[in-house]
Scaffold this motif. Structure first.
Motif, PDB file in Angstrom:
ATOM      1  N   ALA A   1      -1.388  19.404  -1.480  1.00 24.47           N
ATOM      2  CA  ALA A   1       0.065  19.145  -1.336  1.00 24.47           C
ATOM      3  C   ALA A   1       0.431  17.924  -0.583  1.00 24.47           C
ATOM      4  O   ALA A   1       1.451  17.232  -0.885  1.00 24.47           O
ATOM      5  CB  ALA A   1       0.352  20.545  -0.328  1.00 24.47           C
ATOM      6  N   VAL A   2      -0.243  17.521   0.488  1.00 25.30           N
ATOM      7  CA  VAL A   2       0.032  16.224   1.089  1.00 25.30           C
ATOM      8  C   VAL A   2      -0.143  15.036  -0.133  1.00 25.30           C
ATOM      9  O   VAL A   2       0.688  14.186  -0.010  1.00 25.30           O
ATOM     10  CB  VAL A   2      -0.926  16.203   2.185  1.00 25.30           C
ATOM     11  CG1 VAL A   2      -1.039  14.706   2.709  1.00 25.30           C
ATOM     12  CG2 VAL A   2      -0.793  17.044   3.119  1.00 25.30           C
ATOM     13  N   LEU A   3      -1.242  15.142  -0.823  1.00 25.25           N
ATOM     14  CA  LEU A   3      -1.367  14.109  -1.805  1.00 25.25           C
ATOM     15  C   LEU A   3      -0.164  14.010  -2.832  1.00 25.25           C
ATOM     16  O   LEU A   3       0.416  12.841  -3.176  1.00 25.25           O
ATOM     17  CB  LEU A   3      -2.595  14.224  -2.941  1.00 25.25           C
ATOM     18  CG  LEU A   3      -2.734  13.353  -3.953  1.00 25.25           C
ATOM     19  CD1 LEU A   3      -3.151  12.054  -3.472  1.00 25.25           C
ATOM     20  CD2 LEU A   3      -3.857  14.013  -4.739  1.00 25.25           C
ATOM     21  N   THR A   4       0.537  15.110  -3.306  1.00 28.20           N
ATOM     22  CA  THR A   4       1.616  15.131  -4.501  1.00 28.20           C
ATOM     23  C   THR A   4       2.928  15.049  -3.837  1.00 28.20           C
ATOM     24  O   THR A   4       3.576  15.138  -4.556  1.00 28.20           O
ATOM     25  CB  THR A   4       1.109  16.366  -5.199  1.00 28.20           C
ATOM     26  OG1 THR A   4       1.354  17.575  -4.608  1.00 28.20           O
ATOM     27  CG2 THR A   4      -0.062  16.248  -5.963  1.00 28.20           C
ATOM     28  N   HIS A   5       3.021  15.061  -2.292  1.00 29.92           N
ATOM     29  CA  HIS A   5       4.302  15.272  -1.833  1.00 29.92           C
ATOM     30  C   HIS A   5       5.146  13.897  -2.378  1.00 29.92           C
ATOM     31  O   HIS A   5       6.347  14.113  -2.255  1.00 29.92           O
ATOM     32  CB  HIS A   5       4.338  15.692  -0.442  1.00 29.92           C
ATOM     33  CG  HIS A   5       4.436  14.419   0.447  1.00 29.92           C
ATOM     34  ND1 HIS A   5       3.039  13.655   0.906  1.00 29.92           N
ATOM     35  CD2 HIS A   5       5.432  13.747   0.817  1.00 29.92           C
ATOM     36  CE1 HIS A   5       3.421  12.664   1.721  1.00 29.92           C
ATOM     37  NE2 HIS A   5       4.868  12.726   1.885  1.00 29.92           N
ATOM     38  N   SER A   6       4.505  12.691  -2.330  1.00 33.83           N
ATOM     39  CA  SER A   6       5.283  11.782  -2.222  1.00 33.83           C
ATOM     40  C   SER A   6       5.711  11.090  -3.523  1.00 33.83           C
ATOM     41  O   SER A   6       5.259  11.263  -4.598  1.00 33.83           O
ATOM     42  CB  SER A   6       4.012  10.525  -1.788  1.00 33.83           C
ATOM     43  OG  SER A   6       4.601   9.192  -2.173  1.00 33.83           O
ATOM     44  N   PHE A   7       7.225  10.642  -3.651  1.00 38.47           N
ATOM     45  CA  PHE A   7       7.704  10.173  -4.682  1.00 38.47           C
ATOM     46  C   PHE A   7       7.026   8.606  -5.209  1.00 38.47           C
ATOM     47  O   PHE A   7       6.696   8.543  -6.471  1.00 38.47           O
ATOM     48  CB  PHE A   7       9.185   9.476  -4.409  1.00 38.47           C
ATOM     49  CG  PHE A   7      10.062   9.032  -5.290  1.00 38.47           C
ATOM     50  CD1 PHE A   7      10.712   9.865  -6.366  1.00 38.47           C
ATOM     51  CD2 PHE A   7      10.090   7.568  -5.403  1.00 38.47           C
ATOM     52  CE1 PHE A   7      11.477   9.539  -7.212  1.00 38.47           C
ATOM     53  CE2 PHE A   7      10.876   7.282  -6.615  1.00 38.47           C
ATOM     54  CZ  PHE A   7      11.567   7.955  -7.477  1.00 38.47           C
ATOM     55  N   SER A   8       6.531   8.043  -4.266  1.00 43.06           N
ATOM     56  CA  SER A   8       5.917   6.735  -4.663  1.00 43.06           C
ATOM     57  C   SER A   8       4.382   6.965  -5.261  1.00 43.06           C
ATOM     58  O   SER A   8       4.026   6.308  -6.216  1.00 43.06           O
ATOM     59  CB  SER A   8       5.528   5.921  -3.215  1.00 43.06           C
ATOM     60  OG  SER A   8       6.725   5.445  -2.734  1.00 43.06           O
ATOM     61  N   ALA A   9       3.708   7.941  -5.014  1.00 41.75           N
ATOM     62  CA  ALA A   9       2.564   8.469  -5.473  1.00 41.75           C
ATOM     63  C   ALA A   9       2.731   8.734  -7.070  1.00 41.75           C
ATOM     64  O   ALA A   9       1.715   8.727  -8.024  1.00 41.75           O
ATOM     65  CB  ALA A   9       1.928   9.573  -4.711  1.00 41.75           C
TER      66      ALA A   9
ATOM     67  N   LEU B   1       0.673  -1.186  -0.013  1.00 34.56           N
ATOM     68  CA  LEU B   1      -0.027  -0.016   0.090  1.00 34.56           C
ATOM     69  C   LEU B   1       0.792   1.270   0.185  1.00 34.56           C
ATOM     70  O   LEU B   1       0.366   2.269   0.121  1.00 34.56           O
ATOM     71  CB  LEU B   1      -0.934  -0.192   1.242  1.00 34.56           C
ATOM     72  CG  LEU B   1      -1.950  -1.102   1.295  1.00 34.56           C
ATOM     73  CD1 LEU B   1      -2.729  -0.947   2.450  1.00 34.56           C
ATOM     74  CD2 LEU B   1      -3.170  -1.024   0.168  1.00 34.56           C
ATOM     75  N   ARG B   2       2.193   1.080  -0.040  1.00 30.29           N
ATOM     76  CA  ARG B   2       2.997   2.351  -0.005  1.00 30.29           C
ATOM     77  C   ARG B   2       2.615   3.391  -0.866  1.00 30.29           C
ATOM     78  O   ARG B   2       2.634   4.704  -0.560  1.00 30.29           O
ATOM     79  CB  ARG B   2       4.483   1.792  -0.193  1.00 30.29           C
ATOM     80  CG  ARG B   2       5.517   2.806  -0.190  1.00 30.29           C
ATOM     81  CD  ARG B   2       5.451   3.692   1.114  1.00 30.29           C
ATOM     82  NE  ARG B   2       6.306   4.642   1.235  1.00 30.29           N
ATOM     83  CZ  ARG B   2       6.342   5.700   2.411  1.00 30.29           C
ATOM     84  NH1 ARG B   2       5.645   5.274   3.314  1.00 30.29           N
ATOM     85  NH2 ARG B   2       7.218   6.711   2.436  1.00 30.29           N
ATOM     86  N   ALA B   3       2.420   3.162  -2.198  1.00 30.59           N
ATOM     87  CA  ALA B   3       1.969   4.162  -2.944  1.00 30.59           C
ATOM     88  C   ALA B   3       0.515   4.818  -2.808  1.00 30.59           C
ATOM     89  O   ALA B   3       0.416   6.000  -3.338  1.00 30.59           O
ATOM     90  CB  ALA B   3       1.867   3.434  -4.817  1.00 30.59           C
ATOM     91  N   GLU B   4      -0.243   4.387  -1.679  1.00 30.07           N
ATOM     92  CA  GLU B   4      -1.289   4.942  -1.490  1.00 30.07           C
ATOM     93  C   GLU B   4      -1.070   5.751  -0.056  1.00 30.07           C
ATOM     94  O   GLU B   4      -2.176   6.375   0.277  1.00 30.07           O
ATOM     95  CB  GLU B   4      -2.367   3.704  -1.084  1.00 30.07           C
ATOM     96  CG  GLU B   4      -2.804   2.915  -2.175  1.00 30.07           C
ATOM     97  CD  GLU B   4      -3.673   3.619  -3.323  1.00 30.07           C
ATOM     98  OE1 GLU B   4      -4.364   4.498  -3.095  1.00 30.07           O
ATOM     99  OE2 GLU B   4      -3.247   3.756  -4.442  1.00 30.07           O
TER     100      GLU B   4
END
Length: 218
Positions: free
Chosen positions: A109-117, A77-80
Motif C-alpha cells: 500500500a505504501v509503495l503504490t500510493h504515490s502518483f510519482s511512482a 529521487l522523487r519517484a523513489e
C-alpha cells in the motif's frame, strides 16, 4: 498527555498502533506532509473503508507510514520516495513483531500510493490509501498545499503575462497554478474505489472554483 499520545487519539480506534508508529512517520520539515496531513488522510481512508471494507488495522499502519521517507518534490529521487518508504515500513513493522503477510500488505500500500511512482495498487487497502492520499491533493486543502509547496520550491503563483499558459508550455516548477493542469485536475480520473471517485468529483469542483476565483481577481 504527550504530543504523540494526543496525535495518536486522532487515529481512533487504532491509538495504540499510532503511538508506536508516529515517531517513525516523519523524516523532514515539509508542512504539506506533516501530522495534519496524516490525520486528514486517515479521515479520508476511514470514510472510504467504512463503505468499501478492507482491513482497517493494515490501512491505519499504511496511512501512518506512507510518508515516512521524505523526498522533496524537486528531487531527482522523487519517484523513489514510496519505494524507500515501503522498505522502511517493512523494517519498522518487522521490529514490532508483525506477521510477514501483514507487513507485505502494508508495504504494498505504501509503495503504490504515490502518483510519482506510477505503480498500480492491487489490494483494497492499497487502493483506499491511494484514494485517501489523493483526496488531500485536490479541493481547498489541495489548493493550499499546492501554493505552500510552490513557495517552498521558490516558484511564482502564476505567469503574470499568460496565467493559463495559452501561448507557452505549462511549467509547474515555475508557476503554482500550472500544477493544477499538469497534475491536480488529472487526479480525479484515477481514483480506485467508488467512494473515492464520488468524493474526488466533489473536491475537484472546489479546486476548479479556487482557480476561477484566483483568475477573476488577477
Amino acid at each position: 498527555m504527550t504530543c504523540t499520545s494526543a496525535l495518536a487519539a486522532a487515529f481512533a480506534p487504532h491509538q495504540e498502533l499510532a503511538s508506536a508508529l508516529l515517531p517513525h512517520a516523519f523524516s523532514g520539515d515539509d508542512g504539506s506532509h506533516d501530522a495534519a496531513h496524516l490525520i486528514r488522510v486517515w479521515k479520508n481512508a476511514a470514510r472510504i473503508q467504512a463503505e468499501e471494507g478492507g482491513d482497517a488495522r493494515q490501512l491505519a499502519a499504511a496511512v501512518l507510514l506512507h510518508d515516512c521517507v521524505a523526498v522533496e518534490k524537486n528531487s531527482p529521487l522523487r519517484a523513489e520516495a514510496s519505494r524507500l518508504a515501503a522498505e522502511k515500513s517493512w523494517q519498522i513493522l518487522d521490529g514490532l513483531g508483525w506477521r510477514t503477510a501483514e507487513i507485505s500488505a502494508v508495504a504494498h500500500a505504501v509503495l503504490t500510493h504515490s502518483f510519482s511512482a506510477n505503480i498500480p495498487p492491487e489490494t483494497l487497502e492499497a487502493k483506499i490509501l491511494q484514494d485517501a492520499d489523493r483526496l488531500d491533493a485536490i479541493g481547498m486543502v489541495g489548493a493550499a498545499r499546492c501554493f505552500y509547496i510552490a513557495g517552498r520550491m521558490g516558484s511564482g503563483l502564476y505567469d503574470p503575462l499568460d496565467p493559463l499558459a495559452e501561448d507557452r508550455p505549462l511549467d509547474d516548477k515555475a508557476f503554482a497554478i500550472d500544477h493544477f493542469e499538469t497534475k491536480l485536475f488529472r487526479l480525479a480520473d484515477g481514483f480506485q474505489t467508488a467512494t473515492g471517485r464520488r468524493l474526488a468529483r466533489e473536491r475537484e469542483e472546489r479546486l476548479r472554483c479556487v482557480l476561477a476565483m484566483l483568475l477573476d481577481e488577477i
